[in-house]
Motif scaffolding. Structure first.
Motif, PDB file in Angstrom:
ATOM      1  N   ARG A  66       0.819  -1.204   0.000  1.00 40.62           N
ATOM      2  CA  ARG A  66       0.000   0.000   0.000  1.00 40.62           C
ATOM      3  C   ARG A  66       0.859   1.264   0.000  1.00 40.62           C
ATOM      4  N   LEU A  67       1.936   1.258   0.783  1.00 40.26           N
ATOM      5  CA  LEU A  67       2.822   2.413   0.784  1.00 40.26           C
ATOM      6  C   LEU A  67       3.486   2.610  -0.570  1.00 40.26           C
ATOM      7  N   VAL A 119       2.245   1.810  -3.483  1.00 39.33           N
ATOM      8  CA  VAL A 119       1.232   2.376  -4.372  1.00 39.33           C
ATOM      9  C   VAL A 119       1.053   3.865  -4.109  1.00 39.33           C
ATOM     10  N   VAL A 120       1.036   4.233  -2.817  1.00 35.64           N
ATOM     11  CA  VAL A 120       0.884   5.647  -2.465  1.00 35.64           C
ATOM     12  C   VAL A 120       2.063   6.464  -2.973  1.00 35.64           C
ATOM     13  N   TYR A 121       3.295   5.958  -2.749  1.00 36.45           N
ATOM     14  CA  TYR A 121       4.472   6.669  -3.212  1.00 36.45           C
ATOM     15  C   TYR A 121       4.455   6.795  -4.744  1.00 36.45           C
ATOM     16  N   ALA A 158       1.852   6.615  -6.819  1.00 33.20           N
ATOM     17  CA  ALA A 158       0.777   7.498  -7.268  1.00 33.20           C
ATOM     18  C   ALA A 158       1.148   8.958  -7.050  1.00 33.20           C
ATOM     19  N   ALA A 159       1.786   9.251  -5.919  1.00 31.98           N
ATOM     20  CA  ALA A 159       2.208  10.629  -5.668  1.00 31.98           C
ATOM     21  C   ALA A 159       3.220  11.085  -6.710  1.00 31.98           C
ATOM     22  N   GLY A 191       9.088   3.446  -5.160  1.00 31.76           N
ATOM     23  CA  GLY A 191       8.141   3.441  -4.043  1.00 31.76           C
ATOM     24  C   GLY A 191       8.234   2.176  -3.218  1.00 31.76           C
TER      25      GLY A 191
END
Length: 378
Positions: free
Chosen positions: A12-13, A15-17, A19-20, A79
């Motif tokens: 999840r982290l 994906v967040v990194y 996407a950012a 990420g």
């Protein structure tokens, strides 16, 4: 292990990194692409004075799309790597915990090096330190209990063998041997009962209800023969708002037995219960704590020996009155006091004997019209 597969925080982290990174990279590219799509001059965003003509619009949009795909492909592994690095302290904590055992518990330095995890690391280190102390106490207790139980069993075996191998044994000698065995069995029974009480005290409270310490003391005194000492009481109704009646009865009984047993002929035991000074809670109701005090005469107890007599199976002197104890009395008292969050103080007298004070925290309500009724000198 749960049958439902849990999501991974690292994924999840990542994906967040990723996407950012894509969003941040898409902003300038989108500005350029928007200028090309509308046919407006992109001079404001860095293009040449001629701008971008309509014929190049398609190639610009393709370049925008390719750029976003490249950013996404590059951001994904970066990420993933950043997420793994961020979660490394948790893996270190997990690794240290999985390698813990009764013989080896992790030290504070093994529980992570990062400031963000300092509170968790300190909490785990404190937990491991308490577990280490508990394991050590348990090992000492098992060793002491084994020794204490082995002694009467060895005496019983020796007594039976002597009686059986005595060619002149008759009914009288047999009866004497059986009487000795009975006394030995009673000693073991008291020891086992003490071990059970200690285990229950260390386990903590099972039930919680209002318990009047004065009533417990009165019942305990009625069930005991204090001779050859004198018992003096000063009992006021003193209710522990949340107490376990069975454990508190054991606490009172052990304190009385200890005060009577470790005394002198013609000695004295003073027993008192009282309220602590009243406090007013937020709704204006008076609340109070309770205090149990038992003091006795007896042999001199050195001040530096107080901690020792609160440890299981530790005896400083041979009892002067009554039968020998198991060496568990004050250890049981301490365990039960701790289970109730009470303060236990043991104060030696210069002339001999002890004063044991157990103070229970403020609990039940007291009306302004209530007056304590005292019972004195039983």
């Amino acid at each position: 292990m749960s049958a439902v597969e849990r999501p991974r925080l690292r994924a999840r982290l990542a994906v967040v990194y990723g996407a950012a990174a894509v969003l941040l990279g898409a902003v300038p590219v989108a500005i350029v692409g928007l200028g090309a799509w509308t046919g407006r001059s992109t001079e404001a965003v860095g293009a040449g004075p001629g701008g971008v003509d309509a014929g190049n619009t398609g190639s610009v949009l393709v370049a925008v799309g390719v750029g976003l795909v490249v950013v996404a492909l590059v951001a994904a592994p970066i990420g993933w790597a950043l997420a793994g690095r961020a979660l490394r302290p948790l893996r270190e904590l997990t690794s240290a915990a999985s390698g813990a055992s009764a013989d080896r518990l992790p030290r504070h330095g093994e529980l992570g090096r990062y400031a963000e995890f300092a509170a968790l690391s300190a909490t785990l280190a404190d937990l491991y330190a308490r577990l280490d102390g508990a394991y050590a106490a348990q090992r000492r207790f098992v060793a002491d209990a084994s020794h204490e139980l082995r002694t009467p069993l060895t005496a019983q075996r020796a007594l039976i063998q002597l009686t059986l191998t005595d060619p002149d044994a008759d009914t009288t000698s047999m009866r004497a041997a059986l009487a000795d065995l009975l006394r030995n069995g009673e000693q073991q029974e008291r020891l086992v009962a003490g071990l059970l009480a200690l285990a229950q005290g260390q386990q903590g409270r099972v039930t919680t209800e209002p318990v009047d310490l004065a009533a417990l003391v009165a019942r305990a005194l009625a069930a005991r023969d204090p001779a050859p000492v004198m018992i003096h009481t000063d009992l006021e109704p003193a209710v522990v708002a949340e107490g376990d009646p069975t454990l508190l009865a054991s606490l009172v009984g052990n304190l009385l037995d200890n005060a009577i047993r470790h005394n002198v002929d013609g000695g004295r035991v003073d027993v008192g219960t009282r309220r602590t000074p009243g406090l007013v809670d937020r709704v204006g109701a008076a609340r109070h704590g309770t205090v149990l005090t038992i003091s006795n005469t007896g042999p001199v107890v050195p001040a530096d020996a107080v901690d020792r007599i609160l440890t299981p199976f530790q005896r400083l002197t041979t009892p002067r009155t009554g039968t020998a104890g198991s060496g568990l009395g004050l250890a049981i008292v301490r365990a039960i006091a701790e289970a109730h969050g009470a303060d236990l103080r043991v104060t030696p007298h210069p002339g001999g004997g002890l004063t044991v004070t157990v103070t229970f925290a403020a609990g039940g309500q007291v009306s302004s019209s209530e007056r304590p009724a005292s019972m004195r000198d039983h």
